[in-house]
Design an enzyme around this catalytic site. Structure first.
Site, PDB file in Angstrom:
ATOM      1  N   ASN A  74     -14.274  12.532  -1.626  1.00 27.11           N
ATOM      2  CA  ASN A  74     -14.812  11.192  -1.823  1.00 27.11           C
ATOM      3  C   ASN A  74     -16.325  11.239  -1.762  1.00 27.11           C
ATOM      4  O   ASN A  74     -16.897  12.026  -1.014  1.00 27.11           O
ATOM      5  CB  ASN A  74     -14.275  10.252  -0.737  1.00 27.11           C
ATOM      6  CG  ASN A  74     -14.704   8.813  -0.937  1.00 27.11           C
ATOM      7  OD1 ASN A  74     -14.696   8.311  -2.070  1.00 27.11           O
ATOM      8  ND2 ASN A  74     -15.108   8.141   0.135  1.00 27.11           N
TER       9      ASN A  74
ATOM     10  N   ASP B  90     -13.451   6.658   5.159  1.00 30.33           N
ATOM     11  CA  ASP B  90     -14.828   7.166   5.121  1.00 30.33           C
ATOM     12  C   ASP B  90     -15.121   8.095   6.289  1.00 30.33           C
ATOM     13  O   ASP B  90     -16.188   8.031   6.927  1.00 30.33           O
ATOM     14  CB  ASP B  90     -15.837   5.999   5.051  1.00 30.33           C
ATOM     15  CG  ASP B  90     -15.663   5.196   3.781  1.00 30.33           C
ATOM     16  OD1 ASP B  90     -15.261   5.780   2.763  1.00 30.33           O
ATOM     17  OD2 ASP B  90     -15.900   3.975   3.802  1.00 30.33           O
TER      18      ASP B  90
ATOM     19  N   HIS C 250     -19.407   8.699  -0.890  1.00 32.17           N
ATOM     20  CA  HIS C 250     -19.628   7.387  -0.273  1.00 32.17           C
ATOM     21  C   HIS C 250     -21.130   7.081  -0.256  1.00 32.17           C
ATOM     22  O   HIS C 250     -21.927   7.945   0.122  1.00 32.17           O
ATOM     23  CB  HIS C 250     -19.065   7.383   1.152  1.00 32.17           C
ATOM     24  CG  HIS C 250     -19.187   6.053   1.814  1.00 32.17           C
ATOM     25  ND1 HIS C 250     -18.356   4.998   1.514  1.00 32.17           N
ATOM     26  CD2 HIS C 250     -20.068   5.592   2.732  1.00 32.17           C
ATOM     27  CE1 HIS C 250     -18.713   3.941   2.228  1.00 32.17           C
ATOM     28  NE2 HIS C 250     -19.755   4.271   2.973  1.00 32.17           N
TER      29      HIS C 250
ATOM     30  N   ARG D 298       0.817  -1.220   0.000  1.00 33.37           N
ATOM     31  CA  ARG D 298       0.000   0.000   0.000  1.00 33.37           C
ATOM     32  C   ARG D 298       0.854   1.275   0.000  1.00 33.37           C
ATOM     33  O   ARG D 298       0.540   2.257  -0.661  1.00 33.37           O
ATOM     34  CB  ARG D 298      -0.908  -0.018   1.242  1.00 33.37           C
ATOM     35  CG  ARG D 298      -2.048   0.974   1.200  1.00 33.37           C
ATOM     36  CD  ARG D 298      -2.989   0.787   2.379  1.00 33.37           C
ATOM     37  NE  ARG D 298      -3.550  -0.549   2.458  1.00 33.37           N
ATOM     38  CZ  ARG D 298      -4.529  -1.008   1.689  1.00 33.37           C
ATOM     39  NH1 ARG D 298      -5.086  -0.220   0.797  1.00 33.37           N
ATOM     40  NH2 ARG D 298      -4.973  -2.241   1.822  1.00 33.37           N
TER      41      ARG D 298
HETATM   42  C1  GAR Z   1     -20.563   5.169  -6.089  1.00 33.15           C
HETATM   43  O1  GAR Z   1     -21.773   4.785  -5.517  1.00 33.15           O
HETATM   44  C2  GAR Z   1     -19.600   5.619  -5.001  1.00 33.15           C
HETATM   45  O2  GAR Z   1     -20.221   6.269  -3.947  1.00 33.15           O
HETATM   46  C3  GAR Z   1     -19.040   4.307  -4.541  1.00 33.15           C
HETATM   47  O3  GAR Z   1     -18.850   3.576  -5.725  1.00 33.15           O
HETATM   48  C4  GAR Z   1     -19.839   3.967  -6.684  1.00 33.15           C
HETATM   49  C5  GAR Z   1     -19.152   4.281  -7.993  1.00 33.15           C
HETATM   50  O4  GAR Z   1     -20.018   4.185  -9.051  1.00 33.15           O
HETATM   51  N1  GAR Z   1     -17.836   4.486  -3.839  1.00 33.15           N
HETATM   52  C6  GAR Z   1     -17.455   3.711  -2.844  1.00 33.15           C
HETATM   53  O5  GAR Z   1     -18.118   2.785  -2.428  1.00 33.15           O
HETATM   54  C7  GAR Z   1     -16.112   4.073  -2.243  1.00 33.15           C
HETATM   55  N2  GAR Z   1     -15.920   3.421  -1.008  1.00 33.15           N
HETATM   56  P1  GAR Z   1     -19.533   4.297 -10.564  1.00 33.15           P
HETATM   57  O6  GAR Z   1     -18.346   3.348 -10.745  1.00 33.15           O
HETATM   58  O7  GAR Z   1     -20.712   3.910 -11.380  1.00 33.15           O
HETATM   59  O8  GAR Z   1     -19.126   5.725 -10.795  1.00 33.15           O
END
Ligand code: GAR
Length: 188
Positions: free
Chosen positions: A104, A142, A106, A62
């Site tokens: 971000n 988060d 979430h 990481r």
């Molecule tokens: C979104 O719902 C975002 O909030 C979530 O992934 C999705 C992306 O959608 N993010 C997470 O869960 C981050 N921890 P997309 O690939 O269709 O743009």
């Protein structure tokens, strides 16, 4: 503003940002994904920094991964970073280098349902509403100052897919507006 968008998957939030006309200078992904294809088709510079290339003692390195991404962002003069479904957690060097400059989105009403299965966890908990949170990303996963939140109802018969899509509809509207507002406040 010089904005980088970080993706790992479908890229529908990225698509909304492109439609909004945000000045995206770079789309970076941690694995080959539709998000990279969307960026390429829109003529936006793309970069794949693949997680699988960063392994040490059989484990994901990481620290090395984070340093590489920081180096790539800095060499391009990126001023603001928007994570849009980016599923790799960065280590400290990212937050040292870009403190207050990483956003971000979430798919839950934080602090409820942190982590990568936020939608499934909300469904399993039987809540009647969940939503989306757009926040400044910090070392704590988060967490970090909340910039915007919006509720989304959970409907009878919802699956992870139907609920997540209802949340994404809100994210696609809210996230570009929050990015613009935040950039204005930073003066970029
Ligand atoms: C979104 O719902 C975002 O909030 C979530 O992934 C999705 C992306 O959608 N993010 C997470 O869960 C981050 N921890 P997309 O690939 O269709 O743009």
């Amino acid at each position: 503003m010089k904005l980088a968008v970080l993706v790992s998957g479908t890229g529908s939030l990225l698509e909304a940002m492109i439609k909004d006309g945000l000045p995206i200078a770079l789309v970076l992904a941690d694995k080959p994904c539709r998000g990279l294809e969307i960026a390429g088709a829109a003529g936006i510079p793309t970069l794949l920094v693949a997680r699988k290339d960063f392994r040490k003692d059989g484990k994901f390195d990481r620290e090395a991964y984070t340093k590489k991404v920081v180096e790539e962002l800095q060499s391009r003069g990126i001023e603001l970073i928007a994570m849009a479904g980016f599923m790799t957690v960065f280590s400290k060097p990212m937050f040292d280098a870009c403190e207050g400059r990483i956003l971000n989105s979430h798919p839950s009403l934080l602090p409820a349902f942190k982590g990568e299965s936020a939608v499934a966890d909300a469904l399993a908990a039987g809540v009647t509403e969940t939503g989306t949170t757009i926040h400044v990303a910090t070392m704590e996963l988060d967490d970090g100052p909340i910039l915007a939140q919006e509720k989304v109802p959970v409907m009878p018969g919802d699956t992870i897919e139907t609920l997540w899509e209802r949340i994404k509809v809100v994210e696609r509207r809210l996230y570009p507006a929050v990015i613009r507002d935040y950039a204005r406040k930073l003066g970029i």
